[in-house]
Each structure stands twice: as C-alpha cells, then as structure tokens.
Design an enzyme around this catalytic site. Structure first.
Site: not given
Ligand code: 6GU
Length: 257
Positions: A22, A53, A75, A77-78, A105, A193-194, A217, A229
């Site tokens: 990302s 993406h 991903h 979640y998609e 990321a 998430m990846s 972050n 985001h």
């Molecule tokens: Cl805080 N959590 C998750 N699951 N994925 C992320 C994230 C946080 N920050 C970027 N990707």
C-alpha cells in the site's frame, strides 16, 4: 486471451520479483520499464479493489538489475480465496523467479522504533488462521542467508533499518487498543493485513525471500493521536526513497552472491 508477458519471459528470463505494498507503488518509478502488463490482461488473474494498488506488473531495469515488480496485491479482506491472494507469487514461480522482495505498509507497535522505520521481517504470527493454506508455518521464519544478505545490503547503503515480528490480521478494520496491547505482549512489533501467506508460498517454492515492513503509522493506542488512513500513503511516500536505496543495495549484494 493469451499471457504475452509470460511468453516474453520464456525467452527473456528474470531472476528478481518484487511485491509493492500500500502506498509503495512509487518505488516502481525506479524501474526503466521494458514491459507493463495490467493484471486484468492476464487470464484468471484477480483484480485489486483497494485504492493505492495499481494492479500491474512492471518488468524492467533497476539500475542494471532486471526485475519484475507487482504494483498492487490481493488481500484476504477483499474477499479473495487463498489461491487469488497468492496469484502474484504463483506467477513469479511460473516465470522462473528465484528471489522475491516483499514489502508492505504496517502499523507500528514496538516503541523502540519511530513511525517511518523500515523493518526486516524475521518471522510472522498468524491471527487469521489461514496461513496454513499457503504452506507450512515454519516457512514464515527468515533464513540465515536471507538475513545476512539484507544486513550486508544495509551496511552498504545509507539507510538504517530495524527488525521484528509481523502479525497478520484479516482486516479490513484496524485493531482496538486492547488487541494491540495483546499483540505487543506476545512479542510482535508490527501489524498488517498481507505478506505472511506470500512469504510462506514463495519459500515453499524454494525461492529466497526478503520481507520488509514500512511502519507507516502507530497502531491503535500506541500514541495519543488517533490513526487515519491517509497516514499510510503519506508516510509510505516519505519512506519510498529509503526503500529504493535499500533495494538497490540488496540487488547489488544478491548479484554478487
Ligand atoms: Cl494499525 N493494523 C493493521 N492490521 N494493518 C495496518 C495497520 C494497522 N497500519 C497499516 N496497516
């Protein structure tokens, strides 16, 4: 429809593959493109639904090294099945790629580091309970030779990085502060998430894997400020110069080994 890129790679093989996470698509601007192919031109390939993406392969020259970059990944979640999530790695395998650089990321939990740090991912924790579909979980851990190559690359570059454990969650939502506290207590450093299934599948093919997180972050509850985001793409863009330097020196190290 035929896959022209795969045909082209049969006569013009490439050793290195790279998956850009990302907001890290800008990293591909370092490549002098020889061929660009949108995923939707490849029979059976899934389409990314996430903003940031692009959904294309870029084959070309990275400062003297030929590389096939995947801009945009799939991903859980998609709504994709594991086969779709792994389409890029399976494609790399099908065209004979032997070394894969995987980036993402991620949210930072280890307060030893600051937002924007790049981490070498040494191992993963699977909080989706799906990773086994990609291969044996012991393939998640970095191999000694991969670690050595990364460390040599870092020492030959102007970038300093950290290292840590990545927790894979299904998403799409970020975690609660209590969940992040729990992950921290389990010894994890970043959350995302990846990447975990891709790394496992690639090593199961016998590929060398070089996995990195860009901590874009702080995860929930780590700092007083709420996460948002846009922070992911903002920080990823700031760090992309360092990622480019790191990849350049990693490719130099791998070419010599
Ligand atoms: Cl805080 N959590 C998750 N699951 N994925 C992320 C994230 C946080 N920050 C970027 N990707």
């Amino acid at each position: 429809m035929t896959d022209t890129l795969k045909k082209y790679l049969e006569t013009n093989p490439v050793d290195y593959g790279m998956i850009l996470g990302s907001g890290l698509g800008d990293v591909a601007s370092e490549i002098q493109a020889e061929q660009v192919l949108a995923y939707d031109k490849i029979p059976g390939f899934p389409k990314p639904t996430v903003e940031g993406h692009a959904g294309q392969f870029i084959l070309g020259n990275w400062h003297g090294h030929r590389i096939l970059a995947a801009k945009g990944r799939f991903h859980y979640y998609e709504g994709y099945s594991m086969d779709k999530i792994l389409a890029i790695v399976d494609y790399f395998h099908a065209v004979g790629i032997s070394h894969v650089i995987v980036t993402n990321a991620a949210g930072l939990m280890n307060e030893k580091y600051e937002k924007g740090v790049i981490l070498r991912i040494d191992d993963f924790k699977d909080f989706t309970h799906k990773a086994l579909e990609a291969g044996d979980l012991d393939l998640a851990k970095i191999r000694e030779d991969e670690k050595e190559a990364i460390d040599r690359a870092v020492s030959q570059s102007n970038v300093s990085i950290g290292h840590g454990i990545y927790v894979w969650t299904t998403g799409p939502s970020y975690e609660s502060p209590a969940e992040i506290q729990y992950f921290k207590e389990l010894g994890a450093d970043v959350v995302g998430m990846s990447t975990m299934p891709e790394v496992i599948r690639a090593r199961s093919f016998g590929m060398k894997v070089y996995p990195f997180s860009c901590a874009t972050n702080y995860a929930a509850g780590i700092k007083k400020e709420a996460l948002y985001h846009e922070e992911v793409t903002e920080t990823a863009l700031k760090v992309s110069g360092n990622i480019k330097s790191l990849i350049s020196s990693l490719l130099n190290v791998l070419d010599k080994s």
